[in-house]
Design a protein around this motif. Sequence first.
Motif, mmCIF file in Angstrom:
data_model
loop_
_atom_site.group_PDB
_atom_site.id
_atom_site.type_symbol
_atom_site.label_atom_id
_atom_site.label_comp_id
_atom_site.label_asym_id
_atom_site.label_seq_id
_atom_site.Cartn_x
_atom_site.Cartn_y
_atom_site.Cartn_z
ATOM 1 N N VAL A 152 44.671 -78.557 -0.773
ATOM 2 C CA VAL A 152 46.124 -78.656 -0.897
ATOM 3 C C VAL A 152 46.340 -80.147 -1.018
ATOM 4 O O VAL A 152 45.898 -80.912 -0.176
ATOM 5 C CB VAL A 152 46.852 -78.105 0.347
ATOM 6 C CG1 VAL A 152 48.310 -78.521 0.326
ATOM 7 C CG2 VAL A 152 46.739 -76.594 0.417
ATOM 8 N N GLY A 153 46.967 -80.571 -2.091
ATOM 9 C CA GLY A 153 47.148 -82.001 -2.271
ATOM 10 C C GLY A 153 47.325 -82.342 -3.736
ATOM 11 O O GLY A 153 47.761 -81.516 -4.530
ATOM 12 N N GLU A 154 46.948 -83.558 -4.097
ATOM 13 C CA GLU A 154 47.173 -84.079 -5.448
ATOM 14 C C GLU A 154 45.813 -84.412 -6.073
ATOM 15 O O GLU A 154 44.937 -84.982 -5.418
ATOM 16 C CB GLU A 154 48.067 -85.321 -5.337
ATOM 17 C CG GLU A 154 48.557 -85.877 -6.649
ATOM 18 C CD GLU A 154 47.595 -86.893 -7.249
ATOM 19 O OE1 GLU A 154 47.562 -87.001 -8.488
ATOM 20 O OE2 GLU A 154 46.862 -87.570 -6.498
ATOM 21 N N ALA A 155 45.639 -84.041 -7.345
ATOM 22 C CA ALA A 155 44.318 -84.077 -7.988
ATOM 23 C C ALA A 155 43.672 -85.463 -8.015
ATOM 24 O O ALA A 155 42.509 -85.611 -7.647
ATOM 25 C CB ALA A 155 44.416 -83.506 -9.402
ATOM 26 N N SER A 156 44.390 -86.498 -8.454
ATOM 27 C CA SER A 156 43.732 -87.798 -8.628
ATOM 28 C C SER A 156 43.306 -88.400 -7.290
ATOM 29 O O SER A 156 42.193 -88.930 -7.172
ATOM 30 C CB SER A 156 44.620 -88.774 -9.416
ATOM 31 O OG SER A 156 45.823 -89.019 -8.737
ATOM 32 N N SER A 157 44.153 -88.287 -6.248
ATOM 33 C CA SER A 157 43.749 -88.839 -4.952
ATOM 34 C C SER A 157 42.624 -88.008 -4.340
ATOM 35 O O SER A 157 41.726 -88.552 -3.681
ATOM 36 C CB SER A 157 44.943 -88.951 -3.998
ATOM 37 O OG SER A 157 45.595 -87.726 -3.865
ATOM 38 N N ALA A 158 42.634 -86.695 -4.566
ATOM 39 C CA ALA A 158 41.555 -85.838 -4.062
ATOM 40 C C ALA A 158 40.226 -86.205 -4.726
ATOM 41 O O ALA A 158 39.189 -86.284 -4.059
ATOM 42 C CB ALA A 158 41.882 -84.368 -4.302
ATOM 43 N N GLY B 130 36.184 -72.256 -4.634
ATOM 44 C CA GLY B 130 37.242 -73.260 -4.666
ATOM 45 C C GLY B 130 38.586 -72.585 -4.506
ATOM 46 O O GLY B 130 38.843 -71.566 -5.157
ATOM 47 N N ILE B 131 39.426 -73.124 -3.633
ATOM 48 C CA ILE B 131 40.737 -72.525 -3.371
ATOM 49 C C ILE B 131 41.829 -73.499 -3.784
ATOM 50 O O ILE B 131 41.811 -74.662 -3.383
ATOM 51 C CB ILE B 131 40.882 -72.155 -1.884
ATOM 52 C CG1 ILE B 131 39.847 -71.083 -1.499
ATOM 53 C CG2 ILE B 131 42.298 -71.667 -1.576
ATOM 54 C CD1 ILE B 131 39.804 -70.766 -0.011
ATOM 55 N N CYS B 132 42.780 -73.020 -4.610
ATOM 56 C CA CYS B 132 43.955 -73.775 -5.047
ATOM 57 C C CYS B 132 43.528 -75.078 -5.729
ATOM 58 O O CYS B 132 42.904 -75.045 -6.782
ATOM 59 C CB CYS B 132 44.911 -73.987 -3.869
ATOM 60 S SG CYS B 132 46.559 -74.558 -4.381
ATOM 61 N N ALA C 73 41.489 -82.334 2.589
ATOM 62 C CA ALA C 73 42.390 -81.343 1.983
ATOM 63 C C ALA C 73 43.244 -80.694 3.065
ATOM 64 O O ALA C 73 42.834 -80.617 4.224
ATOM 65 C CB ALA C 73 41.588 -80.287 1.243
ATOM 66 N N GLY C 74 44.402 -80.196 2.685
ATOM 67 C CA GLY C 74 45.403 -79.776 3.661
ATOM 68 C C GLY C 74 45.329 -78.387 4.238
ATOM 69 O O GLY C 74 45.997 -78.118 5.215
ATOM 70 N N ASN C 75 44.548 -77.452 3.685
ATOM 71 C CA ASN C 75 44.624 -76.064 4.176
ATOM 72 C C ASN C 75 43.394 -75.652 4.979
ATOM 73 O O ASN C 75 43.076 -74.479 5.088
ATOM 74 C CB ASN C 75 44.849 -75.090 3.019
ATOM 75 C CG ASN C 75 43.710 -75.103 2.009
ATOM 76 O OD1 ASN C 75 43.055 -76.127 1.791
ATOM 77 N ND2 ASN C 75 43.464 -73.984 1.368
ATOM 78 N N ILE C 76 42.715 -76.621 5.573
ATOM 79 C CA ILE C 76 41.438 -76.349 6.221
ATOM 80 C C ILE C 76 41.586 -75.458 7.455
ATOM 81 O O ILE C 76 40.807 -74.516 7.626
ATOM 82 C CB ILE C 76 40.731 -77.681 6.559
ATOM 83 C CG1 ILE C 76 40.165 -78.269 5.264
ATOM 84 C CG2 ILE C 76 39.648 -77.478 7.590
ATOM 85 C CD1 ILE C 76 39.678 -79.679 5.373
ATOM 86 N N GLN C 77 42.568 -75.717 8.309
ATOM 87 C CA GLN C 77 42.705 -74.935 9.544
ATOM 88 C C GLN C 77 42.968 -73.465 9.249
ATOM 89 O O GLN C 77 42.374 -72.593 9.874
ATOM 90 C CB GLN C 77 43.803 -75.507 10.451
ATOM 91 C CG GLN C 77 43.380 -76.743 11.208
ATOM 92 C CD GLN C 77 42.059 -76.585 11.957
ATOM 93 O OE1 GLN C 77 41.073 -77.229 11.652
ATOM 94 N NE2 GLN C 77 42.018 -75.715 12.943
ATOM 95 N N SER C 78 43.840 -73.176 8.276
ATOM 96 C CA SER C 78 44.138 -71.764 7.990
ATOM 97 C C SER C 78 42.916 -71.056 7.400
ATOM 98 O O SER C 78 42.704 -69.868 7.647
ATOM 99 C CB SER C 78 45.367 -71.623 7.084
ATOM 100 O OG SER C 78 45.247 -72.418 5.941
ATOM 101 N N ILE C 79 42.087 -71.772 6.648
ATOM 102 C CA ILE C 79 40.844 -71.180 6.123
ATOM 103 C C ILE C 79 39.887 -70.890 7.281
ATOM 104 O O ILE C 79 39.289 -69.816 7.359
ATOM 105 C CB ILE C 79 40.177 -72.112 5.087
ATOM 106 C CG1 ILE C 79 41.039 -72.196 3.822
ATOM 107 C CG2 ILE C 79 38.772 -71.616 4.736
ATOM 108 C CD1 ILE C 79 40.564 -73.224 2.819
#
Length: 193
Positions: free
Chosen positions: A47-53, A75-77, A10-16
């Motif tokens: 941060v991303g797209e549901a089916s690929s996640a 769970g975030i976003c 997922a894309g927002n790991i560093q900011s978390i």
Amino acid sequence: MEIAIIDYGAGNIQSIKFAFQRIGINPVLTHNSETILKADKVIFPGVGEASSAMKKLKATGLDVLIPTLNQPVLGICLGMQLMCKFSEEGNTNGLGIFDAEVKKFSNKVKVPQIGWNQISALKTDLFDGISENEYMYLVHSFYAPICSETIAISNYELDYSSALQKENFYGTQFHPEKSSSAGQRVLENFLKL
């Protein structure tokens, strides 16, 4: 206190991670089942797209593990949306924790919604010390409708769930890690649950 951030690309790991470090916690980033099970609290970012996640979660067995967790889970976003039973994004079955079907905003509004928006009708200790109509930061094209598990509401074209809760599972559509001092307070409250 052991905080595990579920690592599935997922894309927002560093900011978390940085948000928790600012409050004196050094979380571990992991997709290891044992580490996640042993953690005091679990963050399910997104941060991303549901089916690929969901494909990534299934590839590692996390789709089976996450709904069985007993400690507080946030769970975030996209993380919150994947905790719902279904998403229109890629016609994806979610984890089924929340009884909600995620829908896409219509083309009558600018999508994605990017920026600050208010949260209201706040329930549970997750929002202890947070004012009604506080502003939080959001970036999303899909939303969870109002349901019995809604613990905060925002409006963009319509009222929708900006936070959900069922038992030990919490979800925020907004990004607490990017929402200034109010968002930091939400993370601190989560640590106290």
